[in-house]
Motif scaffolding. Structure first.
Motif, mmCIF file in Angstrom:
data_model
loop_
_atom_site.group_PDB
_atom_site.id
_atom_site.type_symbol
_atom_site.label_atom_id
_atom_site.label_comp_id
_atom_site.label_asym_id
_atom_site.label_seq_id
_atom_site.Cartn_x
_atom_site.Cartn_y
_atom_site.Cartn_z
ATOM 1 N N SER A 8 31.976 56.536 2.976
ATOM 2 C CA SER A 8 33.094 56.925 3.837
ATOM 3 C C SER A 8 32.918 56.382 5.253
ATOM 4 N N CYS A 9 31.719 56.511 5.795
ATOM 5 C CA CYS A 9 31.455 56.035 7.154
ATOM 6 C C CYS A 9 31.598 54.520 7.242
ATOM 7 N N LEU A 10 31.058 53.824 6.262
ATOM 8 C CA LEU A 10 31.171 52.357 6.272
ATOM 9 C C LEU A 10 32.629 51.909 6.202
ATOM 10 N N LYS A 11 33.418 52.604 5.392
ATOM 11 C CA LYS A 11 34.838 52.282 5.281
ATOM 12 C C LYS A 11 35.541 52.490 6.628
ATOM 13 N N ARG A 12 35.254 53.609 7.262
ATOM 14 C CA ARG A 12 35.842 53.894 8.571
ATOM 15 C C ARG A 12 35.402 52.868 9.612
ATOM 16 N N GLU A 17 36.170 48.292 13.214
ATOM 17 C CA GLU A 17 35.844 46.899 13.549
ATOM 18 C C GLU A 17 37.132 46.066 13.664
ATOM 19 N N GLY A 18 38.049 46.286 12.749
ATOM 20 C CA GLY A 18 39.346 45.608 12.805
ATOM 21 C C GLY A 18 40.137 46.011 14.035
ATOM 22 N N GLN A 19 40.079 47.308 14.375
ATOM 23 C CA GLN A 19 40.775 47.781 15.579
ATOM 24 C C GLN A 19 40.229 47.082 16.824
ATOM 25 N N ILE A 20 38.914 46.942 16.884
ATOM 26 C CA ILE A 20 38.287 46.329 18.055
ATOM 27 C C ILE A 20 38.677 44.847 18.155
ATOM 28 N N ARG A 21 38.674 44.170 17.024
ATOM 29 C CA ARG A 21 39.130 42.764 17.030
ATOM 30 C C ARG A 21 40.583 42.689 17.506
ATOM 31 N N ALA A 42 42.592 55.247 20.507
ATOM 32 C CA ALA A 42 42.600 55.398 19.045
ATOM 33 C C ALA A 42 41.252 54.985 18.451
ATOM 34 N N ALA A 43 40.656 53.909 18.965
ATOM 35 C CA ALA A 43 39.354 53.454 18.476
ATOM 36 C C ALA A 43 38.271 54.469 18.813
ATOM 37 N N ARG A 44 38.311 55.028 20.022
ATOM 38 C CA ARG A 44 37.327 56.052 20.400
ATOM 39 C C ARG A 44 37.458 57.285 19.512
ATOM 40 N N ALA A 45 38.683 57.691 19.218
ATOM 41 C CA ALA A 45 38.900 58.850 18.346
ATOM 42 C C ALA A 45 38.354 58.574 16.945
ATOM 43 N N GLU A 52 31.232 62.709 13.853
ATOM 44 C CA GLU A 52 31.298 64.072 13.313
ATOM 45 C C GLU A 52 30.871 64.110 11.853
ATOM 46 N N GLU A 53 31.289 63.114 11.090
ATOM 47 C CA GLU A 53 30.924 63.072 9.674
ATOM 48 C C GLU A 53 29.416 62.909 9.497
ATOM 49 N N VAL A 54 28.812 62.045 10.300
ATOM 50 C CA VAL A 54 27.364 61.836 10.229
ATOM 51 C C VAL A 54 26.632 63.103 10.661
ATOM 52 N N LEU A 55 27.086 63.723 11.739
ATOM 53 C CA LEU A 55 26.451 64.966 12.201
ATOM 54 C C LEU A 55 26.592 66.088 11.181
ATOM 55 N N ARG A 56 27.756 66.195 10.580
ATOM 56 C CA ARG A 56 27.982 67.227 9.561
ATOM 57 C C ARG A 56 27.005 67.040 8.397
ATOM 58 N N ASP A 57 26.815 65.790 7.971
ATOM 59 C CA ASP A 57 25.879 65.492 6.887
ATOM 60 C C ASP A 57 24.449 65.813 7.317
ATOM 61 N N HIS A 58 24.120 65.491 8.553
ATOM 62 C CA HIS A 58 22.776 65.780 9.073
ATOM 63 C C HIS A 58 22.498 67.281 9.045
ATOM 64 N N VAL A 59 23.452 68.058 9.510
ATOM 65 C CA VAL A 59 23.281 69.517 9.521
ATOM 66 C C VAL A 59 23.178 70.050 8.095
ATOM 67 N N ALA A 60 24.009 69.531 7.215
ATOM 68 C CA ALA A 60 24.032 70.025 5.831
ATOM 69 C C ALA A 60 22.762 69.679 5.073
ATOM 70 N N HIS A 61 22.044 68.668 5.506
ATOM 71 C CA HIS A 61 20.853 68.285 4.757
ATOM 72 C C HIS A 61 19.567 68.419 5.561
ATOM 73 N N CYS A 62 19.444 67.682 6.647
ATOM 74 C CA CYS A 62 18.199 67.679 7.412
ATOM 75 C C CYS A 62 17.927 69.029 8.078
ATOM 76 N N VAL A 63 18.923 69.546 8.774
ATOM 77 C CA VAL A 63 18.738 70.818 9.467
ATOM 78 C C VAL A 63 18.605 71.950 8.447
ATOM 79 N N GLU A 64 19.447 71.935 7.427
ATOM 80 C CA GLU A 64 19.368 72.966 6.386
ATOM 81 C C GLU A 64 17.992 72.942 5.711
ATOM 82 N N HIS A 65 17.462 71.752 5.456
ATOM 83 C CA HIS A 65 16.138 71.637 4.842
ATOM 84 C C HIS A 65 15.070 72.237 5.748
ATOM 85 N N ALA A 66 15.152 71.955 7.040
ATOM 86 C CA ALA A 66 14.180 72.506 7.987
ATOM 87 C C ALA A 66 14.252 74.029 8.009
ATOM 88 N N ILE A 67 15.456 74.566 7.942
ATOM 89 C CA ILE A 67 15.620 76.023 7.950
ATOM 90 C C ILE A 67 15.044 76.637 6.680
#
Length: 91
Positions: A8-12, A17-21, A42-45, A52-67
C-alpha cells in the motif's frame, strides 16, 4: 513492515512521485502560483497519509510486541522513539 502495508505504501509513494514530477512540470511551464501551491499541499497530505500508515503499522507490531514482552526497558525505548518521531512530524 507487513507485506500489505508495504504494498500500500509503495503504491501511494509511486503516485506521490508522479505528483512531484507534475509539480516540476507546472513550475517549468510557469503555471499559476496558486495552482502550484494547491498541488504542493496535496502532495504533502498524501505523504502524511503514508506516514500515518507506517506509524500505525509500527504501533500495531513493534510497540505492541514491546508491551506484550514485558521488557520495561524495551517498552520505554519504543514509547520514547514513537514520541520523538511524532514530535518531528509536526515540524
Amino acid at each position: 513492515m507487513r507485506d500489505d502495508v508495504k504494498t500500500s505504501c509503495l503504491k501511494r509513494l509511486k503516485r506521490i512521485e508522479g505528483q512531484i514530477r507534475g509539480l516540476g512540470a507546472m513550475v517549468e511551464e510557469d503555471r499559476y502560483c496558486i495552482d502550484v501551491v494547491t498541488q504542493i499541499a496535496a502532495a504533502r497530505a498524501a505523504l502524511r497519509r503514508v506516514e500515518e500508515e507506517v506509524l500505525r503499522d509500527h504501533v500495531a507490531h513493534c510497540v505492541e510486541h514491546a508491551i506484550s514482552s514485558g521488557d520495561k526497558a524495551d517498552q520505554r525505548r519504543k514509547i520514547a522513539e514513537l514520541m520523538d518521531v511524532i514530535g518531528r512530524a509536526d515540524r
